[in-house]
Design an enzyme around this catalytic site. Structure first.
Site, short mmCIF file in Angstrom:
data_model
loop_
_atom_site.label_atom_id
_atom_site.label_comp_id
_atom_site.label_asym_id
_atom_site.label_seq_id
_atom_site.Cartn_x
_atom_site.Cartn_y
_atom_site.Cartn_z
N LYS A 87 44.77 35.53 -45.33
CA LYS A 87 43.70 35.43 -44.34
C LYS A 87 42.61 34.50 -44.87
O LYS A 87 42.35 34.44 -46.08
CB LYS A 87 43.13 36.83 -44.06
CG LYS A 87 42.05 36.87 -42.99
CD LYS A 87 41.63 38.32 -42.72
CE LYS A 87 40.49 38.41 -41.71
NZ LYS A 87 40.10 39.82 -41.43
N SER A 163 39.25 40.66 -36.75
CA SER A 163 39.11 39.32 -37.28
C SER A 163 40.41 38.75 -37.83
O SER A 163 40.51 37.57 -38.15
CB SER A 163 38.05 39.29 -38.38
OG SER A 163 38.41 40.14 -39.47
N SER A 187 39.67 45.35 -37.83
CA SER A 187 40.13 43.96 -37.86
C SER A 187 41.59 43.76 -38.24
O SER A 187 42.10 42.65 -38.16
CB SER A 187 39.23 43.13 -38.78
OG SER A 187 37.98 42.92 -38.18
#
Length: 491
Positions: A87, A163, A187
């Site tokens: 990520k 996210s 997220s």
């Protein structure tokens, strides 16, 4: 997802088809048996990213040569040789840029590396790059000024969630079977729900934050992954879990691997469930239909179901938690500037919402900040106590169907208006602050084919029950037949 099968000399097109149809554990089995090479999987993944990703924009940073070097590894772990994406928030890796969606950090390769990334590399997973994420991560959409907007593989007009939206979209589109996610208020689980994949937020203390930091937001931030299958998540938890000396939170691991444990059906469980939150609009009828479908299946499997609506005030806890986040956010930004680029970052270098969060932080006194910490911890204790009588607690993941792209745009400068729209995720952050493990699995899709997630929550430290129950449901109703058109296999 098929398990390993004999692979003879194959053209790249054949390898791509196998790659798209097989989960991470299955691909690693093929590599171990020398029926396919990790280097061939990497080339298939690279071609798929180049072919498919322009439609969804899930991969923000590409490190193909880095992955090609790693593909020669002789590791024999449960996921060795399986292509992987980090990520673009938080997870430092030596030699790979990490810009957190910020132009000021663009191209910056960090010299340090998180322990979790070290474990991923030691496990022999070639890292192809980083997935898109919102600026510094505080959004349940995935849009930023540097890398643009990530779109839902099932409907490009809809958000992929956030996210970890880039991670979930990449997995749903079959670019990789597993991608790193992190979760401070849903997220991992929100994008899992939006994109029809698996997303486990582990227990507090399950994954170390080390070595550079001891703690993130008082133990409310968690790291793991989005994946195609429950067993992929179990294997990844085996690879990455464990504490470092001095960690403020610790959780004991089971004697056996989660990968082996998730092959066993759980005992007959006492399952609590809710169809309503005490914050935000009523759940969408299609969300409730998916939830009810899942509950009927659980009952048919012999589990006992008891309806229970949470009493602790979710909205009040949300605003207390965001006062903590605003201060921690501001500290993070200060650290990024001083430690990485040797200068302070100006307010104008941030998106409007992040500026609003910093302004909020500056308005709080030390006593007000301390009061928010105390109130948030108390609310977390109350949420954990409310679900403690149940082996598993079930809720919708999101109360609404995936929103349009930009619904949670961080170009919003009104902090209160923006944060109020998070009521869709009312069942998310409450288990960040409580420390309970929580997993989102795909439920029955909407009539239009949009993914809908169902969340299971267990007592602290009991990922085993979550994984066993989720695997039991997956076995009855495999969700990977529901494919987005962009995967190359169509619906």
């Amino acid at each position: 997802m098929p398990h390993a099968k004999k692979v003879n000399a194959m053209h790249l097109q054949d390898i791509k088809k196998l790659y798209v149809e097989t989960d991470g554990v299955g691909l690693a089995e093929l590599v171990r048996k020398k029926e396919i090479k990790s280097s061939e999987l990497v080339e298939a993944a690279i071609e798929l990213i180049e072919q498919v990703d322009p439609a969804i924009n899930s991969v923000a940073i590409k490190t193909y040569e880095f992955a090609r070097r790693t593909a020669a590894s002789e590791c024999q772990g449960p996921l060795a040789g399986v292509p992987f994406l980090l990520k673009n928030v938080g997870s430092a890796c030596e030699g790979i840029p990490l810009d957190q969606g910020m132009k000021a950090l663009q191209g910056l390769a960090w010299s340090s590396q998180t322990e979790m990334v070290t474990r991923i590399r030691d496990a022999g997973m070639p890292i192809l790059g980083r997935t898109n994420a919102p600026e510094n991560g505080w959004s349940i959409g995935t849009e930023n000024r540097l890398h643009g907007k990530t779109r839902n593989p099932f409907d490009p007009s809809r958000t992929a969630g956030g996210s970890s939206g880039g991670a979930a979209a990449a997995v749903a589109a079959r670019l990789v079977p597993i991608a790193e996610g992190s979760d401070g208020a849903g997220s991992i689980r929100v994008p899992a729900s939006c994109c029809g994949v698996v997303g486990l937020k582990p227990s507090r203390g399950r994954i170390t934050y080390g070595p550079d930091i001891a703690d993130a937001w008082f133990g409310c931030v968690y790291t793991l992954c989005n994946s195609l299958t429950v067993r992929d998540t179990a294997a990844f938890l085996d690879v990455t879990s464990g504490n470092s000396p001095g960690d403020p939170y610790t959780t004991q691991k089971p004697e056996r691997s989660w990968l082996s444990l998730c092959t066993q059906a759980p005992k007959k469980l006492k399952i609590g469930f809710t169809r309503r939150a005490n914050w935000g609009p009523a759940p969408d009828p299609e969300v409730l239909s998916s939830l009810d479908d899942n509950l009927r299946l659980l009952e048919s499997l012999g589990h006992t179901l008891i309806e229970y609506d949470l009493r602790t005030d979710i909205e009040r806890a949300w605003w207390d938690y965001n006062d903590i986040v605003s201060v921690e956010y501001s500290r993070d930004f200060k650290s990024l500037g001083s430690n990485l680029i040797n200068r302070s970052l100006d307010d104008e270098e941030f998106c409007p919402f992040n500026r609003a969060m910093m302004h909020r932080a500056r308005s709080l006194s030390a006593i007000e900040y301390s009061e928010s910490i105390s109130a948030t911890r108390k609310a977390g204790q109350q949420f954990a106590a409310e679900i403690a009588p149940f082996d598993v607690f079930v809720s919708p993941t999101l109360t609404q169907l995936p929103r349009p792209v930009d619904y949670w745009s961080m170009e919003e400068s009104d902090r209160e208006a923006y944060l109020s729209r998070w009521s869709d995720a009312a069942f998310m952050f409450i288990f960040n602050i409580s420390g309970n493990p929580a997993i989102s699995i795909p439920g029955k899709p909407s009539k239009a084919g949009l993914p809908v997630g169902v969340q299971y929550v267990a007592r602290h430290g009991d990922e085993t029950t979550l994984l066993q129950l989720a695997a039991q449901v997956e076995d009855r109703h495999p969700w990977n037949a529901h494919l987005p058109a962009v995967s190359g296999l169509g619906r």
